[in-house]
Write a protein that holds these residues in place. Structure first.
Motif, short mmCIF file in Angstrom:
data_model
loop_
_atom_site.label_atom_id
_atom_site.label_comp_id
_atom_site.label_asym_id
_atom_site.label_seq_id
_atom_site.Cartn_x
_atom_site.Cartn_y
_atom_site.Cartn_z
N GLU A 58 29.28 59.26 -61.53
CA GLU A 58 28.11 60.13 -61.72
C GLU A 58 28.56 61.49 -62.21
N VAL A 59 27.72 62.12 -63.05
CA VAL A 59 28.02 63.45 -63.57
C VAL A 59 26.81 64.36 -63.42
N TYR A 60 27.10 65.64 -63.33
CA TYR A 60 26.05 66.65 -63.43
C TYR A 60 26.64 67.77 -64.28
N ALA A 61 26.04 68.00 -65.44
CA ALA A 61 26.66 68.89 -66.42
C ALA A 61 25.70 69.94 -66.92
N THR A 62 26.26 71.07 -67.31
CA THR A 62 25.47 72.13 -67.92
C THR A 62 26.33 72.86 -68.94
N GLY A 63 25.68 73.67 -69.76
CA GLY A 63 26.41 74.39 -70.79
C GLY A 63 25.73 75.68 -71.15
N SER A 64 26.46 76.54 -71.84
CA SER A 64 25.94 77.83 -72.27
C SER A 64 26.20 78.03 -73.76
N ASP A 65 25.20 78.53 -74.46
CA ASP A 65 25.37 78.85 -75.88
C ASP A 65 25.23 80.35 -76.10
N ALA A 66 25.66 81.12 -75.11
CA ALA A 66 25.50 82.58 -75.16
C ALA A 66 26.51 83.27 -76.06
N GLY A 67 27.46 82.52 -76.59
CA GLY A 67 28.48 83.09 -77.47
C GLY A 67 28.01 83.18 -78.91
N PRO A 68 28.88 82.89 -79.86
CA PRO A 68 28.53 83.01 -81.27
C PRO A 68 27.27 82.21 -81.63
N GLU A 87 28.89 61.02 -72.99
CA GLU A 87 27.47 60.78 -73.26
C GLU A 87 26.63 61.07 -72.02
N ALA A 88 27.13 60.67 -70.85
CA ALA A 88 26.41 60.95 -69.61
C ALA A 88 26.30 62.45 -69.38
N CYS A 89 27.36 63.20 -69.68
CA CYS A 89 27.33 64.65 -69.52
C CYS A 89 26.33 65.29 -70.48
N GLU A 90 26.30 64.82 -71.72
CA GLU A 90 25.36 65.37 -72.68
C GLU A 90 23.92 65.10 -72.26
N LEU A 91 23.66 63.91 -71.74
CA LEU A 91 22.33 63.57 -71.24
C LEU A 91 21.98 64.45 -70.04
N HIS A 113 18.87 68.21 -67.43
CA HIS A 113 19.05 69.00 -66.21
C HIS A 113 18.95 68.14 -64.95
N ARG A 114 19.76 67.07 -64.93
CA ARG A 114 19.74 66.17 -63.77
C ARG A 114 21.06 65.44 -63.66
N PRO A 115 21.38 64.92 -62.46
CA PRO A 115 22.54 64.04 -62.32
C PRO A 115 22.31 62.76 -63.12
N VAL A 116 23.38 62.25 -63.70
CA VAL A 116 23.30 61.02 -64.50
C VAL A 116 24.39 60.06 -64.03
N ALA A 117 24.00 58.85 -63.67
CA ALA A 117 24.99 57.82 -63.37
C ALA A 117 25.57 57.29 -64.67
N VAL A 118 26.89 57.12 -64.72
CA VAL A 118 27.51 56.63 -65.95
C VAL A 118 26.97 55.23 -66.29
#
Length: 335
Positions: A188-198, A315-319, A324-329
């Motif tokens: 299982e994964v739970y991922a997030t990201g930031s595009d606050a840079g360039p 792919e699970a992390c991107e989803l 904005h939710r946990p994703v089972a691989v």
């Protein structure tokens, strides 16, 4: 041995030099979409001939082929090599999507040929020592893993729309090495990201910084972080903590990290500038392993299916990031 090399950009040029130095490699046949670049590499290393296309490489009596072309061409070139009955080494990824990856793997399986994937961290001495520490029980029950990849500067803007994004292009290395070192699967994964840079990251629908929390099948917890904006230098590390001990990979006198403690280490005099310098020995070792595989002296150390496992996690992390939710691989199906 006669080796074909498709792609003579930065990594392809490095591979050309490594292969030319290998005692079992007599000659190289190289090609690139930029013919002048291929000719320049052939002239520089000697013992090499530049030809006009991948088809010409495959028809030049080579014993095996190394694929270091643009990512978009990987799957097709893998299929061509398989149909020609040639063992192939390919830089990651096979493709930027599951369908393309599976299609290329089916071609290899149908032909009964060999495909070795270029996950070079598996050949790095530090990661190898960490794997031994985990598998031997020296750390006790493993409970926490922290992995990170920090690039010193963003890639060109034109690269981003074709890269697959930070999880598929960059963190996929961390996902693969996490599986390899621990011997466990991510469930299982739970991922997030930031595009606050360039701004180019926002324009490409990508992020410049990301974090994933990964749960392994034995309940070990892992984090994997990445950024394209680490001005201190190229920083790739892994920390593994168990009930008895903990170890770190990538912590040396060139790690771009400065302690602010009064008695702590100061900034490194010569921080790692990029991946080729940091993993030079690992890149050479993986090609040496490929030569041994071609000669029938060793089993394939990184079969193409390993790319599929790492891509499913990406792919699970991107989803997870998008929704904005946990994703089972297991949600990322391959058939």
């Amino acid at each position: 041995m006669r080796i074909g090399l498709i792609g003579t950009g930065r990594i392809g040029s490095f591979h050309a030099g490594a292969l030319a130095r290998h005692p079992e490699v007599d000659t190289l046949v190289v090609t690139d979409t930029d013919g002048a670049r291929a000719a320049g590499v052939a002239d520089r290393i000697g013992r090499a001939t530049a030809v006009g296309s991948a088809v010409e490489v495959l028809g030049a009596g080579v014993d095996a082929v190394v694929i270091a072309s643009a990512t978009s061409a990987h799957a097709e070139l893998i299929a061509l090599a398989a149909r020609a009955g040639l063992p192939a080494f390919c830089e990651k990824p096979i493709a930027l999507d599951l369908a393309g990856t599976l299609g290329a793997l089916h071609e290899v399986e149908r032909a009964g040929s060999v495909l070795q994937l270029g996950f070079m961290r598996r050949f790095d001495a530090g990661y190898g020592a960490a794997r031994t520490a985990v598998r031997s029980g020296a750390l006790g029950r493993l409970h926490t893993v922290r992995a990170m990849t920090s690039d010193p500067a963003p890639p060109p803007a034109a690269y981003l729309p074709h890269s697959g994004g930070l999880f598929r292009d960059c963190l996929v290395h961390d996902f693969d090495i996490l599986r390899w070192v621990t011997g466990r699967e991510v469930v299982e994964v739970y991922a997030t990201g930031s595009d606050a840079g360039p701004a180019m990251f926002r324009a490409a629908g990508d992020v410049d910084t990301a974090t994933a929390l990964l749960t392994l099948d034995d309940s070990t917890l892992a984090t994997a972080t990445a950024t394209r904006c680490n001005g201190a230098g190229y920083d790739v590390r892994m920390e593994l903590a168990g009930e008895l001990d903990q170890v770190a990979v990538g912590l040396d006198d060139r790690t771009p990290l400065t302690s602010v403690e009064p008695q702590g280490p100061t900034a490194p005099a010569k921080p790692w500038p990029g991946f080729l310098e940091r993993f030079a020995a690992a890149y050479e070792a993986e090609l040496d392993a490929f030569v041994q595989v071609v000669r029938g002296e060793a089993a394939n150390p990184c079969d193409g299916r390993e790319a599929l496992h790492a891509l499913r996690i990406a792919e699970a992390c991107e989803l997870s990031r998008r929704e904005h939710r946990p994703v089972a691989v297991a949600e990322i199906r391959t058939g």
